[in-house]
Design a protein around this motif. Structure first.
Motif, PDB file in Angstrom:
ATOM      1  N   MET A  69       0.812  -1.176   0.000  1.00 43.98           N
ATOM      2  CA  MET A  69       0.000   0.000   0.000  1.00 43.98           C
ATOM      3  C   MET A  69       0.869   1.258   0.000  1.00 43.98           C
ATOM      4  O   MET A  69       0.457   2.248  -0.572  1.00 43.98           O
ATOM      5  N   VAL A  70       2.012   1.179   0.663  1.00 43.49           N
ATOM      6  CA  VAL A  70       2.908   2.337   0.694  1.00 43.49           C
ATOM      7  C   VAL A  70       3.410   2.627  -0.713  1.00 43.49           C
ATOM      8  O   VAL A  70       3.491   3.796  -1.120  1.00 43.49           O
ATOM      9  N   LEU A  71       3.698   1.575  -1.460  1.00 44.27           N
ATOM     10  CA  LEU A  71       4.150   1.774  -2.837  1.00 44.27           C
ATOM     11  C   LEU A  71       3.057   2.418  -3.676  1.00 44.27           C
ATOM     12  O   LEU A  71       3.343   3.253  -4.542  1.00 44.27           O
ATOM     13  N   ALA A  72       1.810   2.051  -3.445  1.00 43.37           N
ATOM     14  CA  ALA A  72       0.697   2.660  -4.173  1.00 43.37           C
ATOM     15  C   ALA A  72       0.617   4.148  -3.846  1.00 43.37           C
ATOM     16  O   ALA A  72       0.393   4.973  -4.741  1.00 43.37           O
ATOM     17  N   LEU A  73       0.799   4.489  -2.575  1.00 42.49           N
ATOM     18  CA  LEU A  73       0.776   5.902  -2.191  1.00 42.49           C
ATOM     19  C   LEU A  73       1.903   6.683  -2.857  1.00 42.49           C
ATOM     20  O   LEU A  73       1.690   7.787  -3.371  1.00 42.49           O
ATOM     21  N   LEU A  74       3.080   6.087  -2.851  1.00 41.22           N
ATOM     22  CA  LEU A  74       4.223   6.758  -3.480  1.00 41.22           C
ATOM     23  C   LEU A  74       4.020   6.924  -4.986  1.00 41.22           C
ATOM     24  O   LEU A  74       4.258   7.997  -5.534  1.00 41.22           O
ATOM     25  N   ALA A  75       3.577   5.864  -5.644  1.00 40.56           N
ATOM     26  CA  ALA A  75       3.355   5.937  -7.087  1.00 40.56           C
ATOM     27  C   ALA A  75       2.266   6.941  -7.418  1.00 40.56           C
ATOM     28  O   ALA A  75       2.415   7.756  -8.345  1.00 40.56           O
ATOM     29  N   GLY A  76       1.164   6.899  -6.684  1.00 40.72           N
ATOM     30  CA  GLY A  76       0.086   7.858  -6.923  1.00 40.72           C
ATOM     31  C   GLY A  76       0.518   9.278  -6.669  1.00 40.72           C
ATOM     32  O   GLY A  76       0.175  10.195  -7.424  1.00 40.72           O
ATOM     33  N   GLY A  77       1.295   9.481  -5.625  1.00 41.83           N
ATOM     34  CA  GLY A  77       1.801  10.815  -5.308  1.00 41.83           C
ATOM     35  C   GLY A  77       2.750  11.334  -6.355  1.00 41.83           C
ATOM     36  O   GLY A  77       2.717  12.513  -6.716  1.00 41.83           O
ATOM     37  N   LEU A  78       3.611  10.460  -6.869  1.00 36.83           N
ATOM     38  CA  LEU A  78       4.556  10.893  -7.898  1.00 36.83           C
ATOM     39  C   LEU A  78       3.860  11.192  -9.219  1.00 36.83           C
ATOM     40  O   LEU A  78       4.232  12.125  -9.924  1.00 36.83           O
ATOM     41  N   LEU A  79       2.861  10.397  -9.553  1.00 35.01           N
ATOM     42  CA  LEU A  79       2.196  10.571 -10.840  1.00 35.01           C
ATOM     43  C   LEU A  79       1.194  11.719 -10.844  1.00 35.01           C
ATOM     44  O   LEU A  79       1.149  12.503 -11.790  1.00 35.01           O
ATOM     45  N   LEU A  80       0.385  11.833  -9.803  1.00 33.59           N
ATOM     46  CA  LEU A  80      -0.693  12.823  -9.807  1.00 33.59           C
ATOM     47  C   LEU A  80      -0.702  13.728  -8.576  1.00 33.59           C
ATOM     48  O   LEU A  80      -1.706  14.381  -8.313  1.00 33.59           O
ATOM     49  N   PRO A 102      -7.531   3.487  -2.422  1.00 28.82           N
ATOM     50  CA  PRO A 102      -8.721   2.700  -2.766  1.00 28.82           C
ATOM     51  C   PRO A 102      -8.550   1.886  -4.046  1.00 28.82           C
ATOM     52  O   PRO A 102      -9.070   0.776  -4.153  1.00 28.82           O
ATOM     53  N   ILE A 103      -7.802   2.413  -4.995  1.00 27.50           N
ATOM     54  CA  ILE A 103      -7.567   1.664  -6.237  1.00 27.50           C
ATOM     55  C   ILE A 103      -6.728   0.430  -5.948  1.00 27.50           C
ATOM     56  O   ILE A 103      -7.039  -0.671  -6.409  1.00 27.50           O
ATOM     57  N   ALA A 104      -5.661   0.588  -5.172  1.00 28.81           N
ATOM     58  CA  ALA A 104      -4.808  -0.555  -4.839  1.00 28.81           C
ATOM     59  C   ALA A 104      -5.574  -1.586  -4.017  1.00 28.81           C
ATOM     60  O   ALA A 104      -5.440  -2.792  -4.245  1.00 28.81           O
ATOM     61  N   ALA A 105      -6.395  -1.142  -3.085  1.00 24.74           N
ATOM     62  CA  ALA A 105      -7.187  -2.075  -2.274  1.00 24.74           C
ATOM     63  C   ALA A 105      -8.192  -2.822  -3.138  1.00 24.74           C
ATOM     64  O   ALA A 105      -8.401  -4.019  -2.978  1.00 24.74           O
ATOM     65  N   GLY A 106      -8.809  -2.117  -4.078  1.00 27.52           N
ATOM     66  CA  GLY A 106      -9.751  -2.756  -4.990  1.00 27.52           C
ATOM     67  C   GLY A 106      -9.082  -3.799  -5.863  1.00 27.52           C
ATOM     68  O   GLY A 106      -9.614  -4.900  -6.058  1.00 27.52           O
ATOM     69  N   GLN A 112      -6.311  -5.408  -5.167  1.00 25.29           N
ATOM     70  CA  GLN A 112      -5.910  -6.516  -4.297  1.00 25.29           C
ATOM     71  C   GLN A 112      -7.095  -7.417  -3.985  1.00 25.29           C
ATOM     72  O   GLN A 112      -6.983  -8.643  -3.994  1.00 25.29           O
ATOM     73  N   MET A 113      -8.267  -6.820  -3.742  1.00 23.71           N
ATOM     74  CA  MET A 113      -9.460  -7.598  -3.472  1.00 23.71           C
ATOM     75  C   MET A 113      -9.872  -8.411  -4.701  1.00 23.71           C
ATOM     76  O   MET A 113     -10.250  -9.576  -4.583  1.00 23.71           O
ATOM     77  N   MET A 114      -9.783  -7.809  -5.887  1.00 26.19           N
ATOM     78  CA  MET A 114     -10.144  -8.536  -7.112  1.00 26.19           C
ATOM     79  C   MET A 114      -9.226  -9.726  -7.330  1.00 26.19           C
ATOM     80  O   MET A 114      -9.675 -10.812  -7.695  1.00 26.19           O
ATOM     81  N   VAL A 115      -7.943  -9.544  -7.113  1.00 29.90           N
ATOM     82  CA  VAL A 115      -6.989 -10.643  -7.270  1.00 29.90           C
ATOM     83  C   VAL A 115      -7.313 -11.760  -6.282  1.00 29.90           C
ATOM     84  O   VAL A 115      -7.311 -12.937  -6.631  1.00 29.90           O
ATOM     85  N   ALA A 116      -7.628 -11.386  -5.048  1.00 30.41           N
ATOM     86  CA  ALA A 116      -7.957 -12.399  -4.035  1.00 30.41           C
ATOM     87  C   ALA A 116      -9.260 -13.113  -4.382  1.00 30.41           C
ATOM     88  O   ALA A 116      -9.359 -14.334  -4.228  1.00 30.41           O
ATOM     89  N   GLU A 117     -10.249 -12.380  -4.851  1.00 33.28           N
ATOM     90  CA  GLU A 117     -11.536 -12.988  -5.187  1.00 33.28           C
ATOM     91  C   GLU A 117     -11.433 -13.883  -6.413  1.00 33.28           C
ATOM     92  O   GLU A 117     -12.092 -14.914  -6.500  1.00 33.28           O
ATOM     93  N   LEU A 118     -10.622 -13.491  -7.375  1.00 36.68           N
ATOM     94  CA  LEU A 118     -10.468 -14.287  -8.590  1.00 36.68           C
ATOM     95  C   LEU A 118      -9.476 -15.422  -8.396  1.00 36.68           C
ATOM     96  O   LEU A 118      -9.314 -16.263  -9.272  1.00 36.68           O
ATOM     97  N   ARG A 119      -8.811 -15.420  -7.257  1.00 36.78           N
ATOM     98  CA  ARG A 119      -7.817 -16.435  -6.920  1.00 36.78           C
ATOM     99  C   ARG A 119      -6.755 -16.571  -8.008  1.00 36.78           C
ATOM    100  O   ARG A 119      -6.423 -17.659  -8.452  1.00 36.78           O
ATOM    101  N   VAL A 120      -6.269 -15.430  -8.445  1.00 39.26           N
ATOM    102  CA  VAL A 120      -5.213 -15.408  -9.450  1.00 39.26           C
ATOM    103  C   VAL A 120      -3.891 -15.691  -8.747  1.00 39.26           C
ATOM    104  O   VAL A 120      -3.572 -15.074  -7.731  1.00 39.26           O
ATOM    105  N   ASP A 121      -3.137 -16.637  -9.266  1.00 34.03           N
ATOM    106  CA  ASP A 121      -1.840 -16.936  -8.685  1.00 34.03           C
ATOM    107  C   ASP A 121      -0.851 -15.846  -9.067  1.00 34.03           C
ATOM    108  O   ASP A 121      -0.671 -15.535 -10.246  1.00 34.03           O
TER     109      ASP A 121
END
Length: 99
Positions: free
Chosen positions: A1-12, A22-26, A28-37
Motif C-alpha cells: 500500500m505504501v508503494l501505491a501511495l508513493l506511485a500515486g503521489g509521484l504521478l498525480l 482505494p484503487i490498490a485495495a480494490g 488486491q481484493m479482485m486478485v484475491a476474489e479471482l484467486r489469481v496466482d
C-alpha cells in the motif's frame, strides 16, 4: 500500500496519493476474489487441498437437510477435528523439520 501511495503521489500529486489507496485495495481484493496466482506464490500444498476437498464433501453430506444452527455445529465440529489432527501431526514432526 505504501508503494501505491508513493506511485500515486509521484504521478498525480496529492490527488493521486488519495486515489491510490482505494484503487490498490480494490485491485488486491479482485486478485484475491479471482484467486489469481501471483508470481512467487508457491503455496500449493496438495495434501492440504485434498484434505479441504474431503472435508467439504463430508460437510455437504452431513449437513444435507440440516437447519442453519445444525449446519453451523457440524462445521464447528469438523473444524475442531481438523485442528486436533493438525496438532497431533505437528507433535509427531521432529524438531527443526520443515513441512
Amino acid at each position: 500500500m505504501v508503494l501505491a501511495l508513493l506511485a500515486g503521489g509521484l504521478l498525480l500529486g496529492v490527488i493521486g496519493a488519495l486515489l491510490a489507496l482505494p484503487i490498490a485495495a480494490g485491485l488486491q481484493m479482485m486478485v484475491a476474489e479471482l484467486r489469481v496466482d501471483l508470481p512467487g506464490d508457491d503455496s500449493h500444498d496438495r495434501s492440504a487441498q485434498a484434505r479441504d476437498a474431503k472435508t467439504e464433501a463430508t460437510y455437504e453430506r452431513m449437513s444435507a437437510g440440516a437447519t442453519a444452527p445444525e449446519a453451523g455445529q457440524i462445521a464447528k465440529n469438523l473444524a475442531h477435528d481438523i485442528r486436533e489432527a493438525d496438532a497431533v501431526d505437528a507433535a509427531k514432526e521432529p524438531v527443526g523439520a520443515t513441512p
